[in-house]
Design an enzyme around this catalytic site. Structure first.
Site, mmCIF file in Angstrom:
data_model
loop_
_atom_site.group_PDB
_atom_site.id
_atom_site.type_symbol
_atom_site.label_atom_id
_atom_site.label_comp_id
_atom_site.label_asym_id
_atom_site.label_seq_id
_atom_site.Cartn_x
_atom_site.Cartn_y
_atom_site.Cartn_z
ATOM 1 C CG HIS A 1 -5.899 3.247 -5.762
ATOM 2 N ND1 HIS A 1 -5.565 2.144 -4.755
ATOM 3 C CD2 HIS A 1 -7.154 3.574 -5.899
ATOM 4 C CE1 HIS A 1 -6.699 2.008 -4.127
ATOM 5 N NE2 HIS A 1 -7.758 2.682 -4.652
ATOM 6 C CD GLU B 1 -3.271 -1.942 -6.374
ATOM 7 O OE1 GLU B 1 -2.728 -2.077 -5.258
ATOM 8 O OE2 GLU B 1 -4.066 -1.368 -6.514
ATOM 9 C CG HIS C 1 -1.782 1.104 1.482
ATOM 10 N ND1 HIS C 1 -2.648 1.473 0.748
ATOM 11 C CD2 HIS C 1 -1.585 2.022 2.707
ATOM 12 C CE1 HIS C 1 -3.259 2.561 1.258
ATOM 13 N NE2 HIS C 1 -2.585 3.048 2.339
ATOM 14 C CD GLU D 1 -1.952 5.613 -0.053
ATOM 15 O OE1 GLU D 1 -1.721 4.431 -0.205
ATOM 16 O OE2 GLU D 1 -2.699 6.291 -0.710
HETATM 17 ZN ZN ZN Z 1 -3.913 -1.084 -4.034
HETATM 18 MN MN MN Z 2 -3.277 1.141 -1.492
#
Ligand code: ZN
Ligand code: MN
Length: 271
Positions: A178, A183, A121, A123
């Site tokens: 994102h 992903e 992730h 962040e």
């Molecule tokens: Zn993600």
């Molecule tokens: Mn994320």
């Protein structure tokens, strides 16, 4: 009973103890988040992907995988859509830092000296670094040195050739990934039952201005929650990502964890 599992919690404690007490076995800790991933994917993407990378890597380097962090730092508008979507469930930075610090110190108490934090992730990155930095500092106060931690995000191991294969029309940047092609391709390969590509919305990456606003202007984020279009995602691209990143991470970890026997001897002596 899976006696040869790479997942630490699937072992008995005496098995685990014998594997880690000399400090040689690397411990991999996946760090994820519970976060919306558009209309087309489940909300556990950032947990499932680093967990699977960690499993594959552990098998090749003789490591053990710790239970993943299911929650991470707050979703940022420019890298995760923002922390205002329903479903996205985040920790304050200080909570994540403290939890990571506590766990590192617990694993060190068992004898572990070699760590790899596998981030899923965007962040989380600086909070992982801070958790490790505080753990190493406090361990040093207790006279424990020789702990080594590698921090990585799996997407940083994608090479130029793979980028070109993934994004023939131009790479939008990792922060825009994102719920995008990377992903979604990995999820199509590993967990197709958690993806519904026909519900994905094709849109251009948003043009964010070069500043942030709090509380955020929610209309800066595409209504779907994705930051770049996932429609070009395929399971084949996911397979390519898995093999390239796993191979390159394994090479890096073998290098970083080579010649750690002196540290391990010290860990055993200290018990
Ligand atoms: Zn993600
Ligand atoms: Mn994320």
């Amino acid at each position: 009973m899976k006696n040869n599992s790479v997942f630490a919690v699937e072992r008995t404690w005496p098995q685990y103890k014998s594997l880690v007490e000399d400090g040689q076995t690397p411990i991999l800790i996946p760090v994820g988040s519970m976060e919306q991933h558009g209309h087309h994917m489940a909300m556990n993407v950032d947990v499932l992907l680093p967990n699977e990378f960690a499993r594959r890597i552990a098998e090749q380097i003789g490591g053990l995988v710790a239970p993943p962090f299911m929650y991470g730092y707050k979703s940022h508008q420019k890298s995760g859509g923002g922390n205002f979507f329903s479903g996205t469930t985040s920790l304050d930075g200080g909570t994540l830092v403290s939890a990571l610090k506590d766990l590192i110190k617990e694993f060190v108490r068992h004898g572990n000296r070699n760590f790899c934090l596998v981030n899923g992730h965007f962040e989380n990155s600086w909070f992982i670094s801070e958790g490790i930095d505080l753990a190493l500092r406090e361990l040093k106060w207790d006279g424990i040195t020789g702990v080594k931690a590698v921090v990585l995000s799996y997407w940083d191991f994608v090479d130029e050739d793979t980028l070109a294969a993934l994004y023939p029309n131009g790479f939008p940047g990792w922060e825009m990934e994102h719920a995008g092609v990377m992903e979604t391709s990995l999820m199509l390969k590993l967990h197709p039952e958690l993806v519904k590509l026909e519900d994905a919305i094709d849109h251009a990456p948003p043009a964010f201005p070069p500043y942030d606003v709090y509380p955020p202007h929610q209309d800066w984020t595409p209504a779907t929650g994705t930051l770049s279009s996932p429609v070009e995602a395929t399971a084949e691209k996911g397979e390519l990502l898995l093999s390239v990143c796993t191979k390159r991470i394994v090479t890096a970890l073998k290098k970083e964890f080579a010649d750690r026997s002196a540290v391990s001897a010290a860990a055993t002596a200290a018990q």
